[in-house]
Design an enzyme around this catalytic site. Sequence first.
Site, PDB file in Angstrom:
ATOM      1  N   CYS A  10       0.851  -1.192   0.000  1.00 52.98           N
ATOM      2  CA  CYS A  10       0.000   0.000   0.000  1.00 52.98           C
ATOM      3  C   CYS A  10       0.894   1.252   0.000  1.00 52.98           C
ATOM      4  CB  CYS A  10      -0.889  -0.012   1.228  1.00 52.98           C
ATOM      5  SG  CYS A  10       0.033   0.242   2.737  1.00 52.98           S
ATOM      6  N   CYS A  13       3.275   1.459   2.924  1.00 48.45           N
ATOM      7  CA  CYS A  13       4.402   0.533   2.827  1.00 48.45           C
ATOM      8  C   CYS A  13       5.471   1.102   1.900  1.00 48.45           C
ATOM      9  CB  CYS A  13       3.936  -0.826   2.305  1.00 48.45           C
ATOM     10  SG  CYS A  13       2.742  -1.646   3.379  1.00 48.45           S
TER      11      CYS A  13
END
Lengths: 77, 130
Positions: A10, A13
Site C-alpha cells: 500500500c 508501505c
Amino acid sequence: MEIKVLGPGCPKCHETEKLVREVVAEKGVDARVVKVSDFQEIARMGVFSTPAVAVDGVVKCVGKVPAKAEIAAWING
Amino acid sequence: MTATCCSKEKDIMILACSGGSNVGQLTNQAAVELTREGYGKMFCLAGIGGGLSGFVKSAQDTPQVMVLDGCQVGCAKAILEREGIPLKHHVIVTDLGIEKVKDRRLDMDPADVAKVMNAGKSAMDAGAQA
C-alpha cells in the site's frame, strides 16, 4: 545489516521503504533493504499490522510509517 | 493472523489466555468468535510469551488490545506486564460468574461464550470512554 520492510504494498508501505532507503543512503551504511510482501513471511515474523520494519531479524515498528529519526536510531543502535 | 495494510481503522488485537480449563477455553472460543464476526483479530499470546520480537512489538504498538483471562491467576495479564505492555481492556471470566471447573471435559456453554464476548466489547467501550 539487513533491513526488511514488511507490507503487501500500500502507499504507507511504499513510503516506509522510501524512507528506509533514504536514511541508509544518507548514513552511508552497508545495509541491504528488502521489501517483503509475502503474507506467509510477514506472519512468521509475528507482525499484526503493516507497514512494519525489521532490522537484522528484530522487528522495530508495527502498523505505522516510522520517522526518519527512528530509522536512523535503529541503524545506529 | 492477518496483516492488513492501510486500513482506515486500527484493528483491535484480541489476546486470550486459552488455558487448560473450561474458563481458559472460553477465552479462546470468545476470541475466535470475535475474530470471525470482524470485531477484532485474535493474536498469538504464545509469541508474546516467548519474547519473539515481532509479536511483542505488535502488542506494544497496537493501540487497542483486548485481554481475556480465564481466572484470577491472570496468565495473559502477567505476560503483558512482563513485556511492559499496558493493560487497558482486561476481562477475567470467573469475575463474570462463570465457575472454573478443572475437569477433562472442558465443556463450554454457548451462552457463556456470548457472555465473554460481550464482556470483552464492554471492556473496550469502557476504555474508549476513559
